[in-house]
Design a protein around this motif. Structure first.
Motif, PDB file in Angstrom:
ATOM      1  N   GLY A  76      11.809   3.126  -0.337  1.00  0.00           N
ATOM      2  CA  GLY A  76      11.412   1.737  -0.168  1.00  0.00           C
ATOM      3  C   GLY A  76       9.964   1.595   0.281  1.00  0.00           C
ATOM      4  N   ARG A  77       9.404   0.443   0.058  1.00  0.00           N
ATOM      5  CA  ARG A  77       8.036   0.140   0.482  1.00  0.00           C
ATOM      6  C   ARG A  77       8.050  -0.753   1.723  1.00  0.00           C
ATOM      7  N   GLN A  78       7.037  -0.573   2.551  1.00  0.00           N
ATOM      8  CA  GLN A  78       6.832  -1.471   3.684  1.00  0.00           C
ATOM      9  C   GLN A  78       5.763  -2.481   3.292  1.00  0.00           C
ATOM     10  N   TRP A  79       6.203  -3.678   2.965  1.00  0.00           N
ATOM     11  CA  TRP A  79       5.286  -4.749   2.594  1.00  0.00           C
ATOM     12  C   TRP A  79       4.804  -5.492   3.843  1.00  0.00           C
ATOM     13  N   LEU A  93       7.307 -12.456  -3.717  1.00  0.00           N
ATOM     14  CA  LEU A  93       7.978 -11.241  -3.272  1.00  0.00           C
ATOM     15  C   LEU A  93       9.434 -11.187  -3.721  1.00  0.00           C
ATOM     16  N   ALA A  94      10.052 -12.350  -3.846  1.00  0.00           N
ATOM     17  CA  ALA A  94      11.457 -12.393  -4.268  1.00  0.00           C
ATOM     18  C   ALA A  94      11.657 -11.730  -5.625  1.00  0.00           C
ATOM     19  N   GLN A  95      10.614 -11.741  -6.459  1.00  0.00           N
ATOM     20  CA  GLN A  95      10.704 -11.143  -7.788  1.00  0.00           C
ATOM     21  C   GLN A  95      10.333  -9.665  -7.782  1.00  0.00           C
ATOM     22  N   MET A  96       9.815  -9.173  -6.655  1.00  0.00           N
ATOM     23  CA  MET A  96       9.258  -7.832  -6.628  1.00  0.00           C
ATOM     24  C   MET A  96      10.008  -6.850  -5.732  1.00  0.00           C
ATOM     25  N   LEU A  97      10.762  -7.348  -4.769  1.00  0.00           N
ATOM     26  CA  LEU A  97      11.382  -6.471  -3.789  1.00  0.00           C
ATOM     27  C   LEU A  97      12.507  -5.639  -4.394  1.00  0.00           C
ATOM     28  N   THR A  98      12.593  -4.392  -3.974  1.00  0.00           N
ATOM     29  CA  THR A  98      13.724  -3.543  -4.310  1.00  0.00           C
ATOM     30  C   THR A  98      14.662  -3.508  -3.108  1.00  0.00           C
TER      31      THR A  98
END
Length: 452
Positions: A341-344, A410-415
Motif C-alpha cells: 500500500g501507499r501512504q498518501w 483519491l476515491a478513484q485512485m486508492l487501493t
C-alpha cells in the motif's frame, strides 16, 4: 450567580432577535480586522456583563501553548467528569458546528443558550459608548457568560492565540497550563521562542500554580512564573510518567500536591493522545483540588476522544496539525500502510503557516501527495503547495480546488492497502469530516499522474 449575570430587560429592538447562524454572521461585521490582540475592549464589555465581579466557576483552569491544548483540555474534562465534577469547557476553533466551542457536562451548548449569550454580549457592547469586538472576542464573552450561568465545579478555557493578550486571559486562572512552545502565528507572536514563551506565560497569576507540560519549554516560561511567585510544576520534575515494564501500552503517572505530597497512579491505558498531555492534565486536576482515584482515571483515559487529532476513519487519518512541531508528532505515530500500500498525503494549509517546515517534516513518511486549495484570503492555493512539495523532492499527483475535490480524486485512485493522512489545517479536516470518506478500491498504475 450574581444579579449582574441575569438577563436585563430589553428595550424594544435594542438588540436584534437573531438565530445562531445570524448572530455568527453579525459578529463578522463588528470589527474592521479579524484578529486584534489586546484586553482593553473585551475587558470593558466583560465588566458591563458582570463577568469580572466574581469567578465564573469555583475553579478555573486555563490552557495555553502552541500544540497540545485541545488534547490536554479534553483529558482534563474527561477525568474530572469521571470523578463526578460538573465541567464546562471553551475551545476554538470548531470543526463542524460552532456549538462545539462551548460544552457543559460533556454536551455541546444548544443554539438557544448561545443566542442568549450573544444577546448579553450585544447589550453590554452597546451600553453607553459602543465598543467594537472581534468575532473571537464576542464568542469568548458569550462562552464565559454561558459557563458562568451553568453552576459548574470546574471551567476549562483554551487560549486562542498567544496568552497574555488573548481574550480568554481576562479571567484569572486558578491553575494555568503551558503545554508546548513552537513557532506559529508568526505575524502576531514573532519567531523568538523566548518571547513566545513570555506571551504564553501571560496566563500565569501571582501565587497560583503554573503547570509546565513540556520538558523543552524556553526558560522564559519558568522565569515568568518565578517573577509572579507562582508555584511551578514541571513535567519531568514535579510530575512524571513512565511506561510500565512488561505491560503493553500501560503507563504510570507520579504527581505532586501543592504541599509536596506525592501521588502515584499506575496501569493507565494509552489514551491515543500525547502521554505528556495526559500527565499534564492529571497534575493540573490534582492542583485544582480533585482527589484522583485510579478507577475513574483509567476509565476516562480509556474513553476520551478528540476529533481531528490522529483520528482514524477507515483508512483515513485526520489531523489538524499545521506547524512543524505538530507534524513531528504525526510522523512519530503514523503507522505504515499494509504491504503493497501507499501512504498518501492530502494537504491543505493557510498561507500564514510554516508550509515548507510542515512539508519537510511529513516528507519522511508521505510519498504521494494530493494538494487542495483552501478558500478565504488566508487560504493557500493547491498549485503553490504543489510547487513547494516538488521543490523538496516530493511527488504530487493532483491539485484540487477544494478538500472535497481532493477526496473525490483519491476515491478513484486508492487501493485497499493504501492509507491517507489528511492534514494541514482545521479547515481541511473539517471539510472531510462533513462527508463520507472512500475506501480503497481502484489501482493506480505507476506514476503516470505525477505532476512534475
Amino acid at each position: 450567580m450574581p444579579d449582574s449575570l441575569e438577563p436585563h430587560a430589553l428595550q424594544p429592538s435594542s438588540v436584534p432577535l437573531y438565530s445562531l447562524k445570524q448572530w455568527l454572521e453579525h459578529l463578522e461585521t463588528l470589527h474592521p480586522v479579524g484578529i486584534e490582540l489586546g484586553l482593553e475592549r473585551v475587558s470593558q464589555v466583560a465588566k458591563r456583563m458582570g463577568l469580572l465581579s466574581c469567578p465564573i466557576a469555583p475553579c478555573v483552569i486555563t490552557v495555553a501553548g502552541t500544540n497540545g491544548k485541545g488534547s490536554t483540555l479534553a483529558m482534563i474534562d474527561s477525568i474530572a467528569r469521571a470523578h463526578g465534577w460538573r465541567v464546562g469547557t471553551y475551545t476554538s476553533p470548531h470543526l463542524l458546528r460552532y456549538n462545539e466551542r462551548v460544552k457543559i457536562d460533556g454536551q455541546e451548548a444548544e443554539d438557544q443558550l448561545l443566542v442568549q449569550g450573544f444577546e448579553q454580549v450585544e447589550r453590554a457592547r452597546l451600553q453607553g459608548s459602543e465598543i467594537s469586538l472581534t468575532y473571537f472576542e464576542a464568542g469568548t464573552l458569550c462562552a464565559l457568560w454561558c459557563l458562568a450561568n451553568a453552576k459548574l465545579d470546574l471551567a476549562v478555557l483554551e487560549v486562542g492565540l498567544g496568552g497574555r493578550l488573548d481574550a480568554v486571559n481576562i479571567i484569572d486562572a486558578d491553575v494555568a497550563i503551558v503545554t508546548t512552545i513552537a513557532q506559529d502565528h508568526a505575524n502576531f507572536l514573532g519567531t523568538d521562542l523566548a518571547q513566545i514563551g513570555r506571551e504564553k506565560a501571560g496566563i500565569f497569576r501571582p501565587n497560583r500554580p503554573a503547570v509546565l507540560g513540556s520538558q523543552t519549554l524556553p526558560e522564559s516560561v519558568a522565569e515568568c512564573a518565578q517573577v509572579l511567585a507562582a508555584p511551578t510544576f514541571s513535567l519531568g520534575q514535579q510530575f512524571t510518567h513512565q511506561a510500565m515494564a512488561g505491560e503493553a501500552c500501560q503507563w504510570r503517572w507520579q504527581g505532586q500536591h501543592a504541599d509536596g505530597q506525592r501521588v502515584v497512579i499506575d496501569e493507565l491505558a494509552d489514551p491515543g493522545l500525547p502521554i505528556d498531555n495526559a500527565a499534564t492534565a492529571l497534575q493540573a486536576l490534582l492542583l485544582a483540588g480533585l482527589e484522583l482515584e485510579k478507577s475513574p482515571v483509567q476509565a476516562a483515559l480509556g474513553s476520551v476522544q478528540l476529533a481531528g487529532r490522529m483520528q482514524w476513519i477507515g483508512s483515513w487519518c485526520l489531523d489538524v496539525g499545521h506547524n512543524p512541531h505538530a507534524a513531528e508528532y504525526v510522523v512519530r505515530h503514523l503507522p505504515s500502510p499494509p504491504e503493497g500500500g501507499r501512504q498518501w498525503g492530502l494537504i491543505g494549509m493557510l498561507n500564514d503557516k510554516d508550509i515548507d517546515g510542515v512539508i519537510k517534516t511529513l516528507a519522511s513518511r508521505i510519498g504521494d501527495w494530493v494538494c487542495v486549495s483552501l478558500s478565504g484570503e488566508r487560504g493557500c492555493q493547491a498549485s503553490e503547495l504543489s510547487q513547494r512539495i516538488i521543490a523538496q523532492g516530493g511527488r504530487v499527483h493532483f491539485c484540487a480546488d477544494s478538500p472535497q475535490a481532493g477526496v473525490d480524486w483519491l476515491a478513484q485512485m486508492l487501493t485497499p492497502n493504501d492509507r491517507v493522512l489528511a492534514t494541514g489545517s482545521f479547515f481541511t479536516v473539517a471539510a472531510l469530516l462533513a462527508r463520507p470518506l472512500p475506501t480503497g478500491a481502484a489501482s493506480l498504475d505507476g506514476d503516470e499522474n505525477e505532476i512534475r
